[in-house]
Design a protein around this motif. Structure first.
Motif, short mmCIF file in Angstrom:
data_model
loop_
_atom_site.label_atom_id
_atom_site.label_comp_id
_atom_site.label_asym_id
_atom_site.label_seq_id
_atom_site.Cartn_x
_atom_site.Cartn_y
_atom_site.Cartn_z
N GLN A 1 -27.27 -27.26 -31.93
CA GLN A 1 -26.93 -26.07 -31.16
C GLN A 1 -25.46 -25.69 -31.31
N ALA A 2 -24.93 -25.78 -32.50
CA ALA A 2 -23.52 -25.45 -32.69
C ALA A 2 -23.22 -24.02 -32.28
N ASN A 3 -24.13 -23.08 -32.60
CA ASN A 3 -23.92 -21.68 -32.24
C ASN A 3 -23.95 -21.49 -30.72
N TYR A 4 -24.99 -22.02 -30.10
CA TYR A 4 -25.17 -21.89 -28.66
C TYR A 4 -24.08 -22.64 -27.90
N SER A 5 -23.77 -23.86 -28.33
CA SER A 5 -22.75 -24.66 -27.66
C SER A 5 -21.38 -23.98 -27.73
N ALA A 6 -21.05 -23.44 -28.91
CA ALA A 6 -19.76 -22.78 -29.06
C ALA A 6 -19.66 -21.55 -28.16
N ALA A 7 -20.73 -20.76 -28.12
CA ALA A 7 -20.73 -19.56 -27.27
C ALA A 7 -20.63 -19.93 -25.80
N LYS A 8 -21.37 -20.95 -25.38
CA LYS A 8 -21.39 -21.31 -23.97
C LYS A 8 -20.07 -21.94 -23.53
N MET A 9 -19.41 -22.68 -24.41
CA MET A 9 -18.10 -23.22 -24.07
C MET A 9 -17.07 -22.11 -24.04
N ALA A 10 -17.20 -21.15 -24.93
CA ALA A 10 -16.28 -20.02 -24.95
C ALA A 10 -16.41 -19.18 -23.68
N ILE A 11 -17.61 -19.11 -23.13
CA ILE A 11 -17.80 -18.37 -21.88
C ILE A 11 -16.98 -18.98 -20.75
N VAL A 12 -16.81 -20.30 -20.76
CA VAL A 12 -15.97 -20.94 -19.76
C VAL A 12 -14.53 -20.44 -19.89
N GLY A 13 -14.04 -20.37 -21.12
CA GLY A 13 -12.70 -19.85 -21.33
C GLY A 13 -12.57 -18.40 -20.91
N LEU A 14 -13.60 -17.60 -21.23
CA LEU A 14 -13.60 -16.20 -20.81
C LEU A 14 -13.55 -16.09 -19.29
N SER A 15 -14.39 -16.84 -18.61
CA SER A 15 -14.44 -16.79 -17.15
C SER A 15 -13.11 -17.22 -16.54
N GLN A 16 -12.52 -18.27 -17.09
CA GLN A 16 -11.25 -18.77 -16.56
C GLN A 16 -10.16 -17.71 -16.68
N SER A 17 -10.08 -17.05 -17.83
CA SER A 17 -9.05 -16.03 -18.01
C SER A 17 -9.30 -14.82 -17.12
N ILE A 18 -10.58 -14.42 -16.98
CA ILE A 18 -10.89 -13.31 -16.07
C ILE A 18 -10.46 -13.67 -14.65
N ALA A 19 -10.78 -14.89 -14.22
CA ALA A 19 -10.42 -15.31 -12.86
C ALA A 19 -8.92 -15.24 -12.63
N LEU A 20 -8.15 -15.70 -13.60
CA LEU A 20 -6.69 -15.69 -13.46
C LEU A 20 -6.13 -14.27 -13.50
N ASP A 21 -6.64 -13.47 -14.43
CA ASP A 21 -6.13 -12.11 -14.58
C ASP A 21 -6.51 -11.20 -13.41
N MET A 22 -7.70 -11.41 -12.85
CA MET A 22 -8.23 -10.48 -11.86
C MET A 22 -8.07 -10.95 -10.41
N GLN A 23 -7.47 -12.13 -10.22
CA GLN A 23 -7.29 -12.65 -8.87
C GLN A 23 -6.49 -11.67 -8.00
N ARG A 24 -5.50 -11.02 -8.58
CA ARG A 24 -4.64 -10.11 -7.82
C ARG A 24 -5.40 -8.91 -7.29
N PHE A 25 -6.56 -8.63 -7.89
CA PHE A 25 -7.38 -7.50 -7.45
C PHE A 25 -8.56 -7.92 -6.57
#
Length: 303
Positions: A161-185
């Motif tokens: 599951q290299a494709n699926y695993s990579a995408a799902k781990m990347a989603i964690v990074g996406l979520s983390q950055s969204i949380a940090l960037d959008m906390q002020r709003f």
């Protein structure tokens, strides 16, 4: 009064499996729901309009409110239409649940570029596209909840599951950055790794006794067990919960840790390749992550 009364929620991949259960519970909790489903097969092929409409009808028969959207999350314009449908039909958007996805499992040396692109496109790019479309509305209203679906295949690891695993781990990074960037709003972003039987799980090869036992265990984990955590994260009850990774496994809920430094060593004159081999690696080897798969870590039967 449900915990989502007056709220508008968009659920991608909501025509079947986990997504269907998320849409149904959110509607029961009072939300107006955009039921998005492109109607593809478990490996991402086809375009069946039936599943989304069936879920909308099911919600309506139970007294709820929903609208079907058939767009593909891989198409930025289609993803935008999901959010625009919410605003046009129900006046606002309060939560985005990025659940859409499919599998194309291949052992690494047999994985094609198309296998890679297709899975990354629907899971990672799909989550980006829908989240990006909702962001201006969340920012303007000063509230909103992103709920992204990750997987222990990415957080821990799995075979083929290299494709699926990579995408799902990347989603964690996406979520983390969204949380940090959008906390002020006043906007939140969290991840859930679900354990539940679905069409995707059914496509996993089971050509040995261990895999067959694993899949039998998964069949006992119904998709509706995931929905309460999603409803909670979409509601005001979770107003102070953001930048977290959860998992649901039948009646168990887990909070996951994130990568953090666990050991360090300083050398005043700097490091060479040889000194790393001689000093650093022996000192930290006992803390190396093991070669373990998700099924091996979660080895006990859920109840």
């Amino acid at each position: 009064m449900g915990i989502l009364e007056g709220r508008v929620v968009a659920v991608t991949g909501a025509g079947r499996g986990i997504g269907r259960e998320l849409a149904l519970l959110c509607a029961r909790e009072g939300a107006s729901v955009i039921v998005n489903d492109h109607g593809v097969s478990a490996n991402g092929e086809g375009n069946d309009q039936g599943p989304a409409s069936e879920v909308v009808n099911e919600i309506a028969k139970a007294g709820g409110t929903a609208h079907a959207n058939l767009a593909s999350v891989t198409d930025p314009a289609g993803a935008t239409s999901i959010v625009e449908d919410a605003v046009e039909k129900f006046g606002r958007i309060d939560a985005v649940i990025n659940n859409a996805g499919f599998l194309r499992d291949r052992i690494w040396h047999k994985m094609s570029l198309e296998d890679w692109r297709a899975v990354v496109d629907v899971h990672l790019n799909g989550a980006f596209n829908v989240s990006k479309a909702a962001t201006p509305y969340f920012r303007e209203q000063g509230s909103g909840s992103f709920i992204h679906f990750t997987s222990t295949s990415g957080l821990i690891g799995n075979l083929g599951q290299a494709n699926y695993s990579a995408a799902k781990m990347a989603i964690v990074g996406l979520s983390q950055s969204i949380a940090l960037d959008m906390q002020r709003f006043g906007v939140r972003s969290n991840c859930i790794a679900p354990f539940a039987w679905s069409r995707m799980i059914a496509t996993i090869p089971s050509d040995n006794p261990d895999e067959q036992k694993r899949l039998e265990r998964m069949q006992a984990m119904s998709a509706d067990k995931i929905a309460p955590l999603v409803a909670f994260l979409a509601s005001d009850l979770a107003k102070d919960v953001t930048n977290q990774i959860f998992a649901v496994r039948k009646n168990e809920i887990f909070l996951f840790s994130k990568p953090r430094p666990i050991r360090a060593m300083h050398r005043s004159d700097g490091w060479t390749a040889q000194s790393i081999a001689d000093e650093f690696i022996p000192a930290v080897r006992s803390d190396f992550a093991s070669m373990i798969r998700s099924p091996e870590l979660f080895s006990w039967d859920p109840v």
